[in-house]
Design a protein around this motif. Structure first.
Motif, PDB file in Angstrom:
ATOM      1  N   THR A 167       0.862  -1.186   0.000  1.00 18.38           N
ATOM      2  CA  THR A 167       0.000   0.000   0.000  1.00 18.38           C
ATOM      3  C   THR A 167       0.903   1.243   0.000  1.00 18.38           C
ATOM      4  O   THR A 167       2.090   1.154   0.340  1.00 18.38           O
ATOM      5  CB  THR A 167      -0.884   0.042   1.266  1.00 18.38           C
ATOM      6  N   MET A 168       0.323   2.384  -0.358  1.00 20.38           N
ATOM      7  CA  MET A 168       1.114   3.622  -0.368  1.00 20.38           C
ATOM      8  C   MET A 168       1.766   3.865   1.001  1.00 20.38           C
ATOM      9  O   MET A 168       2.915   4.315   1.075  1.00 20.38           O
ATOM     10  CB  MET A 168       0.230   4.822  -0.745  1.00 20.38           C
ATOM     11  N   GLU A 169       1.023   3.532   2.087  1.00 20.01           N
ATOM     12  CA  GLU A 169       1.549   3.800   3.437  1.00 20.01           C
ATOM     13  C   GLU A 169       2.795   2.957   3.729  1.00 20.01           C
ATOM     14  O   GLU A 169       3.638   3.333   4.555  1.00 20.01           O
ATOM     15  CB  GLU A 169       0.482   3.510   4.498  1.00 20.01           C
ATOM     16  N   GLN A 170       2.896   1.792   3.067  1.00 14.15           N
ATOM     17  CA  GLN A 170       4.034   0.903   3.350  1.00 14.15           C
ATOM     18  C   GLN A 170       5.301   1.304   2.589  1.00 14.15           C
ATOM     19  O   GLN A 170       6.363   0.769   2.876  1.00 14.15           O
ATOM     20  CB  GLN A 170       3.678  -0.542   2.971  1.00 14.15           C
ATOM     21  N   LEU A 171       5.172   2.191   1.610  1.00 16.65           N
ATOM     22  CA  LEU A 171       6.337   2.498   0.772  1.00 16.65           C
ATOM     23  C   LEU A 171       7.368   3.298   1.556  1.00 16.65           C
ATOM     24  O   LEU A 171       7.030   4.210   2.305  1.00 16.65           O
ATOM     25  CB  LEU A 171       5.912   3.278  -0.479  1.00 16.65           C
ATOM     26  N   ASN A 172       8.648   2.934   1.358  1.00 17.52           N
ATOM     27  CA  ASN A 172       9.718   3.681   2.013  1.00 17.52           C
ATOM     28  C   ASN A 172      10.049   4.919   1.159  1.00 17.52           C
ATOM     29  O   ASN A 172       9.519   5.085   0.059  1.00 17.52           O
ATOM     30  CB  ASN A 172      10.938   2.772   2.249  1.00 17.52           C
ATOM     31  N   PRO A 173      10.921   5.779   1.676  1.00 15.00           N
ATOM     32  CA  PRO A 173      11.200   7.032   0.943  1.00 15.00           C
ATOM     33  C   PRO A 173      11.769   6.820  -0.458  1.00 15.00           C
ATOM     34  O   PRO A 173      11.647   7.696  -1.315  1.00 15.00           O
ATOM     35  CB  PRO A 173      12.229   7.740   1.838  1.00 15.00           C
ATOM     36  N   TYR A 174      12.408   5.663  -0.702  1.00 12.06           N
ATOM     37  CA  TYR A 174      12.933   5.396  -2.049  1.00 12.06           C
ATOM     38  C   TYR A 174      11.808   5.004  -3.006  1.00 12.06           C
ATOM     39  O   TYR A 174      11.903   5.218  -4.210  1.00 12.06           O
ATOM     40  CB  TYR A 174      13.968   4.259  -1.997  1.00 12.06           C
ATOM     41  N   GLN A 175      10.756   4.385  -2.442  1.00  9.49           N
ATOM     42  CA  GLN A 175       9.674   3.871  -3.288  1.00  9.49           C
ATOM     43  C   GLN A 175       8.558   4.896  -3.489  1.00  9.49           C
ATOM     44  O   GLN A 175       7.838   4.842  -4.486  1.00  9.49           O
ATOM     45  CB  GLN A 175       9.063   2.612  -2.631  1.00  9.49           C
ATOM     46  N   LYS A 176       8.394   5.788  -2.540  1.00 11.45           N
ATOM     47  CA  LYS A 176       7.207   6.648  -2.514  1.00 11.45           C
ATOM     48  C   LYS A 176       7.051   7.528  -3.760  1.00 11.45           C
ATOM     49  O   LYS A 176       5.954   7.591  -4.327  1.00 11.45           O
ATOM     50  CB  LYS A 176       7.206   7.510  -1.246  1.00 11.45           C
ATOM     51  N   PRO A 177       8.133   8.206  -4.217  1.00 10.35           N
ATOM     52  CA  PRO A 177       7.946   9.056  -5.414  1.00 10.35           C
ATOM     53  C   PRO A 177       7.465   8.253  -6.616  1.00 10.35           C
ATOM     54  O   PRO A 177       6.618   8.723  -7.386  1.00 10.35           O
ATOM     55  CB  PRO A 177       9.347   9.628  -5.667  1.00 10.35           C
ATOM     56  N   LEU A 178       7.984   7.028  -6.787  1.00 12.74           N
ATOM     57  CA  LEU A 178       7.551   6.168  -7.883  1.00 12.74           C
ATOM     58  C   LEU A 178       6.100   5.742  -7.672  1.00 12.74           C
ATOM     59  O   LEU A 178       5.289   5.790  -8.608  1.00 12.74           O
ATOM     60  CB  LEU A 178       8.477   4.945  -7.979  1.00 12.74           C
ATOM     61  N   GLY A 179       5.761   5.377  -6.436  1.00  8.96           N
ATOM     62  CA  GLY A 179       4.380   4.970  -6.131  1.00  8.96           C
ATOM     63  C   GLY A 179       3.387   6.060  -6.484  1.00  8.96           C
ATOM     64  O   GLY A 179       2.319   5.788  -7.056  1.00  8.96           O
ATOM     65  N   GLU A 180       3.744   7.308  -6.184  1.00 11.94           N
ATOM     66  CA  GLU A 180       2.831   8.428  -6.475  1.00 11.94           C
ATOM     67  C   GLU A 180       2.624   8.605  -7.985  1.00 11.94           C
ATOM     68  O   GLU A 180       1.508   8.860  -8.440  1.00 11.94           O
ATOM     69  CB  GLU A 180       3.376   9.722  -5.841  1.00 11.94           C
ATOM     70  N   GLN A 181       3.703   8.437  -8.756  1.00  9.75           N
ATOM     71  CA  GLN A 181       3.559   8.547 -10.222  1.00  9.75           C
ATOM     72  C   GLN A 181       2.730   7.393 -10.777  1.00  9.75           C
ATOM     73  O   GLN A 181       1.933   7.573 -11.698  1.00  9.75           O
ATOM     74  CB  GLN A 181       4.941   8.550 -10.884  1.00  9.75           C
ATOM     75  N   ILE A 182       2.935   6.195 -10.240  1.00 10.79           N
ATOM     76  CA  ILE A 182       2.177   5.025 -10.703  1.00 10.79           C
ATOM     77  C   ILE A 182       0.684   5.260 -10.497  1.00 10.79           C
ATOM     78  O   ILE A 182      -0.126   5.002 -11.397  1.00 10.79           O
ATOM     79  CB  ILE A 182       2.634   3.754  -9.941  1.00 10.79           C
ATOM     80  N   MET A 183       0.323   5.767  -9.313  1.00  8.55           N
ATOM     81  CA  MET A 183      -1.101   5.903  -8.990  1.00  8.55           C
ATOM     82  C   MET A 183      -1.816   6.877  -9.931  1.00  8.55           C
ATOM     83  O   MET A 183      -3.030   6.810 -10.082  1.00  8.55           O
ATOM     84  CB  MET A 183      -1.282   6.341  -7.524  1.00  8.55           C
ATOM     85  N   LYS A 184      -1.071   7.767 -10.571  1.00  4.49           N
ATOM     86  CA  LYS A 184      -1.706   8.726 -11.492  1.00  4.49           C
ATOM     87  C   LYS A 184      -2.100   8.093 -12.822  1.00  4.49           C
ATOM     88  O   LYS A 184      -2.964   8.627 -13.525  1.00  4.49           O
ATOM     89  CB  LYS A 184      -0.740   9.898 -11.767  1.00  4.49           C
ATOM     90  N   VAL A 185      -1.450   6.978 -13.214  1.00  5.48           N
ATOM     91  CA  VAL A 185      -1.699   6.427 -14.553  1.00  5.48           C
ATOM     92  C   VAL A 185      -2.132   4.964 -14.551  1.00  5.48           C
ATOM     93  O   VAL A 185      -2.564   4.444 -15.580  1.00  5.48           O
ATOM     94  CB  VAL A 185      -0.442   6.537 -15.465  1.00  5.48           C
ATOM     95  N   SER A 186      -2.058   4.293 -13.416  1.00  8.73           N
ATOM     96  CA  SER A 186      -2.230   2.838 -13.415  1.00  8.73           C
ATOM     97  C   SER A 186      -3.697   2.426 -13.346  1.00  8.73           C
ATOM     98  O   SER A 186      -4.476   3.020 -12.613  1.00  8.73           O
ATOM     99  CB  SER A 186      -1.493   2.248 -12.210  1.00  8.73           C
ATOM    100  N   SER A 187      -4.067   1.377 -14.117  1.00  6.83           N
ATOM    101  CA  SER A 187      -5.408   0.795 -13.984  1.00  6.83           C
ATOM    102  C   SER A 187      -5.392  -0.384 -13.015  1.00  6.83           C
ATOM    103  O   SER A 187      -6.415  -1.027 -12.805  1.00  6.83           O
ATOM    104  CB  SER A 187      -5.912   0.331 -15.361  1.00  6.83           C
ATOM    105  N   VAL A 188      -4.232  -0.696 -12.455  1.00  9.71           N
ATOM    106  CA  VAL A 188      -4.145  -1.799 -11.489  1.00  9.71           C
ATOM    107  C   VAL A 188      -3.527  -1.326 -10.166  1.00  9.71           C
ATOM    108  O   VAL A 188      -2.987  -2.121  -9.401  1.00  9.71           O
ATOM    109  CB  VAL A 188      -3.313  -2.984 -12.075  1.00  9.71           C
TER     110      VAL A 188
END
Lengths: 219, 208
Positions: A41-62
């Protein structure tokens, strides 16, 4: 050879017997096996993963699922692959309809539940006929393709199965596409082979509650 | 591989060599003086990062300069900084080059693999399509994982578990991405029919 085959059979028989003995005690035997990469989940992402997670959530259908779930485990590589995927999706020199067709051809070869789930609707929305998508899914050469679609089908199929493109197909490609488009079409194919490999390795599936495009027992 | 298959492979190699003169024309290398502004920028960024001039798959890729830069950027990590280390990554690259019968990838990476510590008899077995007879524990984990992925389009539970225990989640993701990235480069090179030097060792062609 004979010895090891016998050993495997005996082991399998022993495992069945053991399973039968335990079945009454443990209903958990029916539980699905643990995921190779537990969902994040977004809450579980560490600081290295979070910026990528935020970009993914803007375009991902999964969401953070599909290829993004394993890719988040290697965030530097994941970011660079995301950047390439983003370019290919929004800035490719190949028209979207052909882009999405190439992705589906690769997805069909890999029987990729996630690629098919995510891209079949995008392909149809981009103008690929539903019949073409259905025939491809049934592993037939689609019967009623536009000339550029037939070229993409032959080019991508030859490249990914025979690992080369025949002179005749390359000559057709040069008539219909620029050199940049040929490079982009090849890049789309190769990048979605990479995505299919990551999905297959990670045994990712469609989001919970969604129908599997390829049913159990279907090729 | 039996002798017959090997002979067929050699014949195929000979046939291919004779066609390379035409083959080079498929996606001609762009002369530097004809670069567009975007191509010049992409080529300069390549040289700044890699400290060598543009070569191999990046030449055909330059027909799409932004794609070239984005692919190169994945390679900067996967070739030089991946979490499985630069010896095992060279083994992954050779297994991938063999699968795609990609002579240029083989020509560049077979010597790099040996220099990185992969024994020459292992690379020779891979070239011939055999599983190498004697592998270290790490090499065996890599060979099983990558071969299954390329041949079966899946990785079995035992092979996955061994690889994940040894290299971690990031390691198996990186290893898979190396297979994918070098498959992408092999596809570019195979489409372009990118030529290798005449005296380069070519991979025997295996029936597919």
């Amino acid at each position: 050879m004979t010895v090891s085959t016998t050993f495997v059979r005996l082991s399998a028989a022993a495992a069945v017997a053991l399973g039968a003995a335990q079945a009454g005690a443990a209903d958990s035997a029916a539980a699905p096996p643990a995921a190779r990469f537990p969902a994040l989940t977004m809450e579980q992402l560490n600081p290295y993963q979070k910026p990528l997670g935020e970009q993914i959530m803007k375009v991902s259908s999964v969401g953070l699922g599909g290829p993004y779930n394993p890719l988040l485990r290697s965030p530097i590589m994941g970011q660079r692959m995301f950047d390439l995927l983003y370019y290919l999706r929004w800035n490719s020199s190949v028209p979207l309809r052909l882009n999405e067709f190439a992705i589906l051809i690769i997805g069909r070869q890999w029987r990729s539940q996630v690629e098919w789930y995510a891209h079949a609707p995008l392909a149809i929305r981009a103008g690929l006929s539903a019949d073409t998508v259905a025939e491809l899914k049934a592993q037939k050469r689609p019967s009623n393709m536009q000339p550029d679609e037939a070229l993409v089908y032959d080019f991508v199929t030859e490249l990914s199965t025979a690992h080369k493109v025949s002179d005749a197909t390359f000559a057709r490609a040069r008539q219909l596409l620029s050199e940049q488009q040929i490079v982009d079409l090849t890049t789309i194919s190769g990048t979605y082979v990479t995505v299919a490999m990551i999905l297959a390795m990670a045994e990712e599936s469609v989001p919970a509650g969604k129908e599997l495009p390829f049913k159990a027992g279907e090729p | 591989m039996n002798f017959y298959a090997f002979a067929v492979g050699l014949l195929a190699c000979t046939a291919m060599t004779t066609s390379t003169a035409i083959a080079q024309d498929r996606l001609p290398t762009i002369p530097a003086e004809q670069y567009s502004a975007e191509q010049a920028q992409a080529a300069a960024a390549f040289e700044a990062e890699r400290k060598v001039p543009l070569s191999g798959p990046f030449k055909p890729l330059l027909h799409s300069p932004q794609v070239m830069t984005l692919a190169r950027s994945m390679g900067d990590y996967l070739r030089f900084k991946s979490s499985i280390g630069n010896t095992l990554s060279e083994l992954v690259i050779l297994l991938t080059a063999r699968e795609w019968s990609q002579d240029y990838e083989w020509f560049i990476h077979q010597p790099l693999a040996v220099k990185a510590g992969i024994r020459a008899d292992i690379t020779e077995a891979i070239a011939q399509g055999r599983r190498p007879a004697s592998l270290s524990s790490d090499e065996a984990i890599v060979c099983d994982f990558v071969s299954e992925l390329l041949k079966n389009k899946s990785v079995s539970d035992p092979s996955f578990e061994r690889a994940k225990q040894r290299f971690g989640g990031q390691g198996v993701v990186d290893m898979t991405a190396i297979v994918g990235y070098y498959s992408l480069l092999a596809m570019q090179l195979n489409v372009a029919q990118f030529a290798v030097p005449a005296d380069a060792n070519k991979l025997p062609r295996l029936p597919r």
